[in-house]
Design an enzyme around this catalytic site. Structure first.
Site, PDB file in Angstrom:
ATOM      1  CD  GLU A  58      -3.580  -2.222  -0.684  1.00  0.00           C
ATOM      2  OE1 GLU A  58      -4.186  -1.146  -0.877  1.00  0.00           O
ATOM      3  OE2 GLU A  58      -3.765  -2.927   0.342  1.00  0.00           O
ATOM      4  CG  ASP A  66      -1.852   1.158   1.296  1.00  0.00           C
ATOM      5  OD1 ASP A  66      -2.427   1.556   0.263  1.00  0.00           O
ATOM      6  OD2 ASP A  66      -2.020   1.695   2.421  1.00  0.00           O
TER       7      ASP A  66
END
Length: 147
Positions: A120, A49
């Protein structure tokens, strides 16, 4: 599991495939198979992320944007959950994931957040495997394919 098709889609081949295995392992699966929690996707999803944000912001600045508000807006437009979920689905990441039995039964990958976390985690694993350039290559390949 073989990742040949995934490598073709992302434009990157992992040097250490254990990172990718780690990223493709859900906590529920790990619990069911007595795999250490340190080998689940969670830490890589958090890392991915942050790396995703970094790479996208770097690209926005390289494209000539200098206004803080515009950089933030463009970053949000590029990496919001809907966009990242769609990327995960286009890569067919759910088929590479190791899901727990309950997750399979509930088809949990249909949740936007869960699918986004899969991408992610992939980005985090790429960062661990080849640094920022590896992660940027995947992000750039995926973004170019979508354009």
């Amino acid at each position: 599991m073989t990742y040949t098709k995934l490598y073709d889609k992302i434009g990157y081949t992992f040097k250490n495939e254990e990172y990718l295995n780690h990223a493709m392992t859900r906590t529920a699966y790990a619990r069911e198979h007595e795999i250490p929690m340190s080998e689940t996707m969670d830490s890589f999803a958090v890392l991915g992320d942050a790396v995703l944000d970094l790479v996208v912001i770097r690209e926005i600045i390289a494209d000539g944007e200098y206004d803080k508000g515009e950089i933030t807006r463009k970053k949000i437009d590029s990496v919001n959950m809907t966009v990242v979920r769609k990327i995960a689905e286009e890569l067919d990441l759910p088929s590479y994931m190791r899901w727990g039995k309950g997750e399979i039964r509930m088809q949990i990958w249909t949740s936007g957040r869960v699918s986004a976390e899969c991408f992610e985690a992939l980005v985090g694993a790429a960062y661990m495997d080849g640094g920022i350039d590896a992660a940027a290559k995947i992000i750039g390949t995926v973004r170019h394919t979508r354009a």
